[in-house]
Structure formats: C-alpha cells, structure tokens
Design an enzyme around this catalytic site. Structure first.
Site, mmCIF file in Angstrom:
data_model
loop_
_atom_site.group_PDB
_atom_site.id
_atom_site.type_symbol
_atom_site.label_atom_id
_atom_site.label_comp_id
_atom_site.label_asym_id
_atom_site.label_seq_id
_atom_site.Cartn_x
_atom_site.Cartn_y
_atom_site.Cartn_z
ATOM 1 N N HIS A 1 0.813 -1.223 0.000
ATOM 2 C CA HIS A 1 0.000 0.000 0.000
ATOM 3 C C HIS A 1 0.843 1.269 0.000
ATOM 4 O O HIS A 1 0.282 2.357 0.067
ATOM 5 C CB HIS A 1 -0.934 -0.006 1.213
ATOM 6 C CG HIS A 1 -1.846 -1.188 1.259
ATOM 7 N ND1 HIS A 1 -3.086 -1.209 0.648
ATOM 8 C CD2 HIS A 1 -1.688 -2.424 1.796
ATOM 9 C CE1 HIS A 1 -3.658 -2.384 0.834
ATOM 10 N NE2 HIS A 1 -2.828 -3.144 1.529
ATOM 11 N N HIS A 2 2.160 1.121 -0.077
ATOM 12 C CA HIS A 2 3.023 2.305 0.022
ATOM 13 C C HIS A 2 4.058 2.336 -1.103
ATOM 14 O O HIS A 2 5.257 2.256 -0.843
ATOM 15 C CB HIS A 2 3.748 2.334 1.374
ATOM 16 C CG HIS A 2 2.848 2.197 2.553
ATOM 17 N ND1 HIS A 2 3.237 1.581 3.737
ATOM 18 C CD2 HIS A 2 1.563 2.584 2.748
ATOM 19 C CE1 HIS A 2 2.240 1.612 4.602
ATOM 20 N NE2 HIS A 2 1.217 2.211 4.025
#
Length: 550
Positions: free
Chosen positions: A499-500
């Site tokens: 998610h990053h």
C-alpha cells in the site's frame, strides 16, 4: 463431478502451479465478493451492509466554490488559463504543497484526474467505491517473481482518501541514512520537526481511542503481554472523531478521517487556490527549456492549457514517473521510474472464542513495534465482510466456517521495510507497468514476521490461524509453527499486498542516482518539481503520508 470431486479438483488447482493458482483466484475472488455483497447475508451474520446514513449536512463554505468540475468549467476547446504554479494531484504531496503555496500568496491551480466525492457518496459498498475512488478499480499490481496488488486512489484526496489513517514520523535511523548515505543534509530531525508538527496539527493526529480499537486490540495486547513484548499500543491516526465504522478504505462516511479531501485541499481553497477535478494532465509545456505549464483534458471532453511558471507533479509513485516517461523525461541517467519500494505486507486471519467484531471498530487501530528495528512493523488491517470473503483463498467447508464466524475472526498483519526494488516503465499503449522482484532477504523477513504473528495469535488465545500458505491451511499450536519454521518458502507462497509505493523519482544530490534535488526540483529540468511518495529517498519503513506531507 460430485461435490467432493469438485472440491478436490479446485484444491488441487489452488495448490498447483503458480499461473493456474493465480488465474483461479482471479475467477473465485469476485464470485466470493458477489455472494456476500448481499444485505440479507449481512443480516444473517449480524454485520452492517452500508455506512450509517449521514444525519445532517452543513452548508459548504464559500471558498469551496473554487473547486470546479472540468466537464462544466471548461467550455471551449484549447481554452487557456494562467497561474503561478500548477500542482498535478491532490493526495498527500499535492494537497500539502498547494496549501503551502496558496498560503504564501502564490496563484495555484490543483489538477486532479478523479472526482470530488463528499461523505454522502461514501456508501461503504466495495464495488461502488472501487469504481469511484480507486485507480483501475483497485486492480493495480506489480509483476515479477510474484504478483502483488498495490491499490491506489484516483479521486480528490488521492490515496489518503482510501488509506487507514495511520500516522507515523519516519524513524531517526531512516533520516540518518538519508543524511549519511545519500548526502541529504537538510533532512535532519531538527530541520523537519516544525514541518512534522504543522502536518500533525492540520491532520489532528492523536492515538486511536481504545473503545474503537475493538477485539483485535484486546487479543493482540494480551498476546504481547504473555510473550513479554513491550512496544505495542493504539496507533496514531488522523481521525480524532472516529466512530469505528470500519470503512476507512472506502472513504470516511463521517469525515472524521482527516484525509486531504477534508484537510489540506479545503485549506488550499481557503487560501485562494483553485481545484479543477476530473481533469487529466496530458503533457508539459516548455518555453526555452523551462517548464511553462500543462496541457490537460477534461474527463471525456475538451482539451485546455494552463500556463504557469512552475509545475509540481504530485500524481503518485506510479503516475508521476509515467507522465515524465511519456514525454521522454528520463534525465540523462535514466533514473525516472527506478528504485520502486512498496512495503510488502501480509495479513493473517485467526479465529477466537471471544467476539472480535472487527467490522465495528477501527480496521487498523493497533500496532506492535517490537521488531521495527528488524524492518517489521505490525498493524491491524480488518476488511468488510464481502471484501474479506474475496481475500480468503480457502474453499469449501473451511471457507464457509471462516465466513460464518466472521465476527469472531481477528485480522492482523505486518509490513516489511523492503530491500527489494522494482521499476515503473511504460507498458503497452503507454500505460504504466510496475515490475518488482522480491529478494531472498525480504522473503526471509516475511517468513519470520509470520512466525512472530502465529506466536502472537496463539498467546492471545487463537483457536485456529489461517496463514493461506501452501501446506498450512490451519495452524493450531506451536508444533505447527515449528513445522512452518522448518519449511522453505519462496515469494509465490505468500498472499501479499502493498500500500506504500515510493521512490520512483527519488530525492538525491547526484543526478546519476536520483531524479530531484533537496528542493524537489527535477535535475536539469527548470520549473519542474516532484512532491509525492515518488520523491522519498527510500523506504521509510512506516506508513508514509506524514513524511510525504512534511
């Protein structure tokens, strides 16, 4: 085939060669989501189907009139607008940058590809929200020695609208690395502390309220205490008025989460910036070698120009390098798109005797930092009922048992401060392509993280743990954990998400190994700046939104 034969056949495919296994999961996941995307099923399992209705709406301030839908405000082809600065993107980097510029009296236009959705639009229904809020309806992923989904936002607020609200400053050791190894002497704790404080004030960062952390926090805290782990507790979040509806990843239905659509974007508008949404940047304009604005197009409509003295790309780690690559801006050493870091993450479900009720609490409200120095950061990550169904790879009676006991299921996981690296390239038709190879070092850390998580769950009283790793459909005791420890695993054995995405236009002093300097300006391209996750020098090992903003 009979029911038993069908089950045996599907299980054989799921435990077979990787391509067949992935294809079957692509087929099964939407079927599972569809089966549970049903109000009656939710009622039977005593789960909420939609977000609580908005009780009241307030009249928006006058400055919100400066937010305009490009399909309505662009009335002529090749219409020309003027500004001092164009900021492309309204997520963590773009919105904070626009607010700072506007506060200084600089005429700023924010350009956003997605729509501007209000709290009443955040219904909590996965298919509806994936269409409205996510890039490619949430299907973006890396390809390499395994496939890793990397969901990203495409709306006003960007990925901050769909994240879990966790707020961390980067560890001192990471800032030290940026200074010593990369020569970024401006990025000291003392220099950045006022910026962090300002960001945290705008976001109203505070620890999650224990009453809304829910049963996951209870069992994790109990497991930590029994194992003698000391560093754990409610996470810092940007949602001071959270009421625990567990819908953070679908846009906050109460506006409690201070994502940039309700914090930095309105602040920028208050200071006089303009927001043009549903407008996609097509290319940069140049004048004598210097960036002089952008060419953009309203969604499904007219092309227009914004002439400006400078352009800030803040379209995210995927799209900022893509926009540059489409125009041949790779810098002289081909660094644009390289050094992709993603924080690979694993989530594991476990069944307990007690009621966990993760669907009625903060989905990511508790953390464990005991192994953060090793590059492992543990955080909760609960999902709504139908999305949980899509993520469970088991089939047959096991799948049914998990879903019937949804309210007694805990979901917790961890991210890895990765040493693996990937790249963003132009794929077919000029579309972005993310490649990423998970190295042996990170595979070993993923395996160790799972071992620690199994121990934590067992110490917290888990009846059964579901790792979703081949050969380990369920774990019940330390003998199973020891067997897991002895088993050799590879990248394809884990159910990973990330998610990053970060660092594809990374900051550095040397153009041979970086894209932007300490002032965020692209090396050798005057007037072009990058200010988003792509400009972070390397993985910070924590949820990055506060670091990007600061």
């Amino acid at each position: 085939l009979s029911g038993a034969e069908k089950l045996e056949y599907i299980r054989a495919l799921l435990n077979g060669p990787y391509p067949a296994k992935q294809l079957l999961r692509v087929i099964l996941s939407p079927l599972k989501v569809s089966r549970f995307d049903d109000d009656e099923v939710h009622q039977r399992l005593e789960c909420r189907y939609t977000a609580d209705p908005v009780s009241r709406t307030e009249q928006p301030p006058r400055y919100m009139e400066l937010a305009m839908d490009a399909r309505e405000c662009i009335t002529e082809d090749d219409e020309e607008l003027e500004a001092d600065v164009v900021v492309v993107g309204s997520g963590a980097g773009g919105a904070a940058m626009a607010a700072e510029l506007a506060e200084m009296g600089i005429a700023t236009v924010i350009l956003e590809e997605g729509g501007f959705h209000q709290r009443a639009d955040f219904t909590g229904r996965p298919m509806d929200m994936f269409t409205k809020l996510y890039r490619d309806r949430g299907t973006t992923a890396t390809v390499g020695n395994c496939v890793i989904p990397v969901p990203m936002g495409r709306c006003v607020g960007g990925t901050t609208t769909i994240n879990s609200g966790t707020c961390y400053r980067p560890p001192a050791r990471v800032l030290g690395h940026w200074q010593r190894e990369m020569g970024l002497t401006d990025l000291t704790e003392a220099e950045l502390d006022p910026a962090f404080a300002k960001v945290e004030n705008v976001l109203q960062v505070t620890r999650a309220e224990p009453r809304y952390v829910g049963g996951v926090g209870d069992v994790v805290a109990r497991g930590c205490e029994r194992l003698g782990w000391l560093r754990h507790g409610p996470l810092h979040r940007n949602a001071p008025d959270c009421d625990g509806q567990s819908l953070c990843i679908f846009g906050c239905p109460t506006d409690a989460k201070r994502s940039t659509n309700v914090s930095y974007v309105p602040l920028a508008l208050k200071y006089g910036a303009n927001l043009i949404y549903r407008a996609r940047m097509e290319r940069l304009l140049f004048d004598g070698g210097r960036v002089a604005g952008v060419v953009a197009r309203a969604s499904g409509g007219r092309r227009f120009l914004i002439r400006a003295k400078a352009v800030v790309l803040a379209a995210g780690t995927l799209m900022s390098p893509t926009l540059m690559l489409r125009q041949g801006l790779q810098n002289s050493h081909g660094q644009v798109g390289r050094h992709l870091s993603i924080h690979p993450a694993v989530g594991v479900m476990a069944m307990f005797d007690q009621l966990i009720d993760g669907g009625r609490s903060i989905p990511q409200g508790y953390g464990v930092e005991e192994f953060h120095q090793e590059g492992l950061l543990f955080e909760g990550a609960f999902l709504p009922l139908d999305l949980s169904a899509g993520g469970v790879t088991l089939v047959g009676p096991q799948f049914t048992r998990i879903m019937e006991n949804y309210r007694r299921m805990a979901f917790f996981g961890f991210l890895v401060e990765d040493t693996s690296r990937g790249r963003v390239r132009l794929g077919p038709g000029g579309h972005p392509l993310m490649t990423y190879w998970l190295n042996r070092n990170d595979v070993s850390r993923l395996k160790r993280g799972m071992e620690m998580l199994f121990q934590l769950y067992l110490a917290g009283g888990a009846r059964a743990i579901y790792p979703m790793v081949p050969g380990f459909e369920e774990i019940h005791d330390m003998r199973d954990v020891e067997r897991f420890r002895r088993t050799k695993l590879n990248a394809r054995d884990f159910e990973l998400t990330a998610h990053h995405p970060l660092s594809t236009c990374r900051m550095g002093l040397d153009p041979r190994s970086s894209v932007v300097g300490q002032d965020n300006q692209v090396h050798h391209v005057p007037g072009l700046f990058v200010a988003d996750g792509s400009s972070l020098p390397s993985s910070p090992g924590v949820n990055p939104q506060v670091t990007i903003m600061a």
